[in-house]
Design an enzyme around this catalytic site. Structure first.
Site, short mmCIF file in Angstrom:
data_model
loop_
_atom_site.label_atom_id
_atom_site.label_comp_id
_atom_site.label_asym_id
_atom_site.label_seq_id
_atom_site.Cartn_x
_atom_site.Cartn_y
_atom_site.Cartn_z
N TYR A 17 -2.05 -1.48 10.05
CA TYR A 17 -2.11 -1.58 8.78
C TYR A 17 -0.93 -1.05 8.15
O TYR A 17 -0.16 -1.74 7.29
CB TYR A 17 -3.34 -0.98 8.41
N SER A 25 0.72 -1.16 0.00
CA SER A 25 0.14 0.10 -0.03
C SER A 25 0.80 1.20 -0.03
O SER A 25 2.10 1.33 0.56
CB SER A 25 -0.89 -0.08 1.07
#
Length: 265
Positions: free
Chosen positions: A169, A155
């Site tokens: 995350y 990401s």
């Protein structure tokens, strides 16, 4: 000058190749699975929820041969079960896409250990364990001129510090980027490339809380240097490149597919 279709097919075609795409029932995983099928792959998609997975595999089958295998890749047992099912179907594996992911958001002083463990287990431990369990099949496909491929989905939040309090995350995505480099260094001698894709904003369940609101969607698109939300072809194209002859000399790289997010943040 006319287009050399044969040369383009040689560079980007994946006829007859085999691919596993985790988290392939929706979002980015489904975009990648569709792109690989369009390029000629046979694809196995996996996900936790059987009904969503079966429906996705049926729809993807309109593009090419696609099978579904249910698995929870946050667990060792789930990784082993998926690897066992793949080995029943194929003697070798050309492409592994580690895309299955989870997220959790909470204030720093309230962030629960369960939220930490779930995300780290799914986003970081799972890709490592599944790669390990499928390594023999990847080795069976690997050749000097046509390496086997591992593609990890990271990401842009692994490249920059996000505004939201999604600590596990962002840590997991930064971790998968470095794990990609480490695996690439180790597996290069075995003719297996390992690269990562770092997506920016795309339509997915993880981003639905923002992108389903037209006003918030427009505001987020305005923050992207290229001024828009990612489209399925943007993700499919990046994955096909990394899986194809065109990308066979690339390993240890992270390709940011985020419209410019992640470079100057």
């Amino acid at each position: 000058m006319s287009m050399n279709v044969d040369r383009l097919t040689e560079l980007f075609g994946l006829d007859g190749r085999t691919a596993v795409v985790t988290g392939g029932s929706r979002g980015i995983g489904r975009m990648i699975a569709g792109g690989l099928l369009d390029a000629g792959c046979r694809v196995i998609v996996s996900a936790r929820k059987a009904d969503q997975l079966a429906a996705a595999a049926e729809e993807l089958s309109a593009l090419g041969p696609c099978e579904a295998v249910q698995a929870d890749l946050a667990t060792l047992e789930g990784c082993q079960a998926l690897a066992t099912e793949v080995a029943k179907r194929w003697e070798s594996l050309d492409i592994l896409v580690n895309n299955a992911g989870a997220s959790w958001g909470a204030r720093l002083d309230e962030f629960p250990v369960d939220g930490w463990n779930k995300v780290i287990d799914t986003n970081l431990r799972g890709p490592f364990l599944l790669t390990q369990k499928l390594l023999d099949l990847l080795r069976a496909a690997a050749r000097p001129e046509v390496p086997a491929r591992v593609i990890n989905v990271a990401s842009v939040d692994g490249l920059k510090v996000p505004d939201m309090e999604t600590y596990s995350y962002s840590a997991s995505k930064a971790g998968i980027i470095h794990l990609t480099r480490h695996l690439a260094k180790r597996l290069a001698r075995e003719h297996i490339t390992v690269n990562a894709i770092a997506p920016g904003p795309f339509d997915s369940k993880m981003m639905a809380f923002i992108l389903d609101d037209p006003k918030a969607r427009a505001e987020l698109a305005g923050m992207v240097p290229l001024g828009r939300i990612g489209q399925p072809d943007d993700m499919a194209g990046a994955a096909v490149y990394l899986a194809s002859r065109a990308g066979s000399y690339l390993t240890g790289a992270t390709v940011a597919v985020g419209g410019g997010i992640g470079f100057a943040d």
